[in-house]
Design an enzyme around this catalytic site. Structure first.
Site, PDB file in Angstrom:
ATOM      1  N   GLY A  68       0.834  -1.194   0.000  1.00  0.00           N
ATOM      2  CA  GLY A  68       0.000   0.000   0.000  1.00  0.00           C
ATOM      3  C   GLY A  68       0.866   1.239   0.000  1.00  0.00           C
ATOM      4  N   CYS A 126       5.333  -6.272   1.312  1.00  0.00           N
ATOM      5  CA  CYS A 126       5.703  -4.858   1.231  1.00  0.00           C
ATOM      6  C   CYS A 126       5.127  -4.090   2.424  1.00  0.00           C
ATOM      7  CB  CYS A 126       5.283  -4.284  -0.123  1.00  0.00           C
ATOM      8  SG  CYS A 126       6.051  -2.695  -0.473  1.00  0.00           S
ATOM      9  N   TYR A 127       4.179  -3.169   2.189  1.00  0.00           N
ATOM     10  CA  TYR A 127       3.601  -2.468   3.350  1.00  0.00           C
ATOM     11  C   TYR A 127       3.026  -3.465   4.357  1.00  0.00           C
ATOM     12  CZ  TYR A 127       0.790   0.642   6.211  1.00  0.00           C
ATOM     13  OH  TYR A 127       0.252   1.314   7.270  1.00  0.00           O
ATOM     14  N   HIS A 176       7.636  -8.089  -4.061  1.00  0.00           N
ATOM     15  CA  HIS A 176       6.275  -8.434  -4.494  1.00  0.00           C
ATOM     16  C   HIS A 176       6.231  -9.792  -5.189  1.00  0.00           C
ATOM     17  CE1 HIS A 176       4.217  -4.657  -3.574  1.00  0.00           C
ATOM     18  NE2 HIS A 176       5.410  -4.127  -3.750  1.00  0.00           N
ATOM     19  N   GLU A 227       3.708 -11.372  -6.097  1.00  0.00           N
ATOM     20  CA  GLU A 227       2.536 -11.485  -6.982  1.00  0.00           C
ATOM     21  C   GLU A 227       2.816 -11.012  -8.398  1.00  0.00           C
ATOM     22  OE1 GLU A 227       3.108  -9.391  -4.607  1.00  0.00           O
ATOM     23  OE2 GLU A 227       2.042  -7.493  -4.757  1.00  0.00           O
ATOM     24  N   VAL A 277     -18.512 -12.323 -23.014  1.00  0.00           N
ATOM     25  CA  VAL A 277     -18.291 -13.599 -22.341  1.00  0.00           C
ATOM     26  C   VAL A 277     -19.104 -13.699 -21.046  1.00  0.00           C
ATOM     27  CG1 VAL A 277     -16.511 -15.061 -21.306  1.00  0.00           C
ATOM     28  CG2 VAL A 277     -15.940 -13.582 -23.214  1.00  0.00           C
ATOM     29  N   ASP A 278     -19.083 -12.613 -20.256  1.00  0.00           N
ATOM     30  CA  ASP A 278     -19.661 -12.702 -18.914  1.00  0.00           C
ATOM     31  C   ASP A 278     -21.163 -12.990 -18.945  1.00  0.00           C
ATOM     32  OD1 ASP A 278     -17.097 -12.030 -18.278  1.00  0.00           O
ATOM     33  OD2 ASP A 278     -17.544  -9.950 -17.766  1.00  0.00           O
ATOM     34  N   LYS A 319     -11.907 -13.121 -14.491  1.00  0.00           N
ATOM     35  CA  LYS A 319     -12.188 -13.394 -15.909  1.00  0.00           C
ATOM     36  C   LYS A 319     -11.724 -14.787 -16.341  1.00  0.00           C
ATOM     37  CE  LYS A 319     -13.675 -11.275 -19.677  1.00  0.00           C
ATOM     38  NZ  LYS A 319     -14.879 -10.424 -19.681  1.00  0.00           N
TER      39      LYS A 319
END
Ligand code: XMP
Length: 520
Positions: A54, A81-82, A176, A178, A233-234, A376
């Site tokens: 953050g 991180c934060y 990070h 991710e 698609v959704d 998605k």
């Protein structure tokens, strides 16, 4: 009951990525703001908690703390991180402005035997030390460990690049994991989920289907449901799922607004109605939309007209199903996260994306959103598991206002015909060359200018088509795809020869930002 991981969001631009990595490991997770109540955290029933990064400073930002209960649940916690810094501050360590700020690619040395890092290394040096390539983005750092913690990774700029209290199973990483630039990041997150939290990896779409069906049936009882089919698609996947759950009590409404791509309406109808047996009511409203758009060239005005008319037409058709009590929408998890964030954050309105907000109240319907927990890629996997054709499920996104924003300036039937033909040629060639699935979005744009050309011995003075193909992770940023020259030349050649009224084709190489993906 699935194993669940709770992600507490401190406002990092990467929080959604953390959730995606966890879901890709087939573990269910939810993102909630960091200031949720202790009671919420307790009742969530997490097998593990992740504290996101953050923008705040842990030693300044009063109140930007994780709920204290996180550290008494007895479950593993990973601070990123934060999230690591706030963990350090709350547990008795200290955070300060880093001697050296680190932004971008870095390497850290693993310096302890922690289960978070077992078996992970990008390089082992001559002295047997393990190094990891990581992505750093911080101005502050942990400068004193909390009691019970040990340093588990370090580098020159960040002597405490990771820390752990193995007894409590509390872990912090300053980098990070991710983002893909942290090469072992995915593996690290998987180690946290499987080895440390003991999650099973039980979140799969085939397993989700029966649960979702039970939930839909319990929610709607004997009522009827209507759903607006957009061609995307959704909404198609939502229709397929609802049809499995309630069969003929679902009516899907497909509004042909005259702004669709070639064959689009037919493809959606055939996949849902013919193939899956969904009851689809089609309404041809092309004349109405085109009349309302006539002479309008301002993009936001076009969006307002298309949005308003869509609601009107949909309402008229929906009233023909007086027993319907529910309106289903293909809202997905990023929409849920963004609208929650939208309430607190101020974002400049670049384009007003068309949606059907406000409709349920006007029609006195209750809202049903069966995909609201899915990302998605999960929606796509679900679509395939429900039997929708691969081409439909993996098609590129298409904006709600359709070709109205791909005809720059005033929308005319002639321009729509031209852009539709050019677009079909471009997409066919991309598919044939194996490029369709390598790019995130590709389309043709009609430009309201004429240019001089020569065909045979004659001068021509005709329209210009721009081709756009972009690569993007999240559509917030994008770069132009580097399509092979021969492919572009073939597409241009075919468009100029086959689409009457066009004598020039250009390729858009702009990035977003500063351009946007669509031209309007
Ligand atoms: P931009 O052009 O803003 O587009 O870079 C980002 C993504 O959003 C899509 N887009 C829209 N989708 N209604 C929609 O439903 C809209 O008005 C709209 N405008 C843009 C665009 O196709 C891209 O995927």
């Amino acid at each position: 009951m699935h194993d669940k991981v709770l992600i507490l969001d401190f406002g990092s631009q990467y929080t959604q990525l953390i959730a995606r990595r966890v879901r890709e490991a087939q573990v269910y997770c939810e993102i909630h703001p960091f200031d949720v109540s202790d009671a919420f955290v307790r009742s969530f029933g997490a097998k593990g908690v992740i504290l996101s990064g953050g923008p705040a400073s842990a030693y300044e930002a009063v109140g930007w703390r994780a709920p204290e209960v996180v550290f008494s649940l007895g479950v593993p916690v990973l601070g990123i991180c934060y999230g690591m810094q706030v963990m350090a501050e709350q547990l008795g360590g200290r955070v300060a402005q880093a001697g050296r700020r680190e932004f971008g690619q870095a390497t850290v040395q693993v310096c302890a035997d922690s289960p978070l890092f077992s078996g992970l290394a990008d390089r082992v040096d001559g002295e047997g030390r393990r190094w990891l390539d990581v992505w750093m983005s911080h101005g502050d750092a942990v400068v004193a460990l909390p009691p019970g913690f040990a340093v588990t990774a370090r580098n020159e700029s960040t002597p405490i690049a990771a820390m752990a209290d193995e007894g409590h199973r509390w872990y912090g990483v300053q980098f990070h994991p991710e983002v893909t630039h942290t090469h072992q990041g995915r593996a690290l997150i998987e180690r946290f989920l499987f080895e440390i939290c003991g999650c099973r990896g039980d979140w799969t779409m085939p397993a989700f289907i029966p649960e979702a069906i039970d939930r839909i049936r319990a929610t709607v009882g004997e009522d009827e449901v209507i759903l607006g089919l957009s061609g995307g698609v959704d909404s198609s996947v939502a229709a397929a799922l609802l049809h499995r759950a309630i069969g003929d009590r679902l009516t899907a409404i497909f509004v042909d607004n005259g702004l669709l791509r070639a064959r689009e309406g037919e493809e959606v109808r055939s996949a849902l109605a013919r193939h899956l047996g969904v009851r689809v009511m089609s309404v041809d409203a092309a004349d109405r939309f085109l009349a309302a758009l006539s002479g309008v060239s301002e993009p936001e005005e076009k969006r307002r007209i298309v949005g308003r008319l869509f609601v009107e037409v949909f309402e008229e058709v929906a009233r023909q199903r007086p027993n319907a009590r529910w309106l289903a929408q293909g809202t997905i998890y990023p929409d849920v996260i963004e609208s929650a964030a939208g309430k607190t954050k101020k974002a400049a309105a670049i384009k007003s994306h068309h949606n059907v907000g406000g409709l349920p109240e006007r029609l006195q319907l209750r809202l049903l959103e069966p995909l609201r927990e899915l990302f998605k890629d999960e929606v796509r996997a679900l679509g395939v598991a429900l039997g929708l054709p691969h081409e439909l499920v993996y098609r590129h996104p298409f904006p709600g206002p359709g070709l109205a924003v791909r005809v720059v300036g005033a929308v005319t039937r002639e321009a729509l015909t031209i852009v539709r033909q050019a677009d079909a040629i471009f997409l066919d060639e991309l598919r044939a060359a194996g490029w369709y699935e390598k790019v995130s979005q590709a389309f043709a744009v009609f430009l309201p200018v004429r240019s001089v050309g020569v065909m045979g011995d004659n001068r021509t003075y005709e329209h210009v088509i721009a081709l756009r193909a972009v690569e993007s992770e999240d559509f917030m940023t994008a770069r132009a795809a580097e399509l092979p020259w021969e492919l572009l030349a073939r597409v241009a050649h075919r468009i100029i020869n086959e689409v009457s009224g066009v004598n020039r084709v250009v390729y858009d190489v702009s990035s977003k930002p500063p351009a946007t993906i669509e031209w309007e």
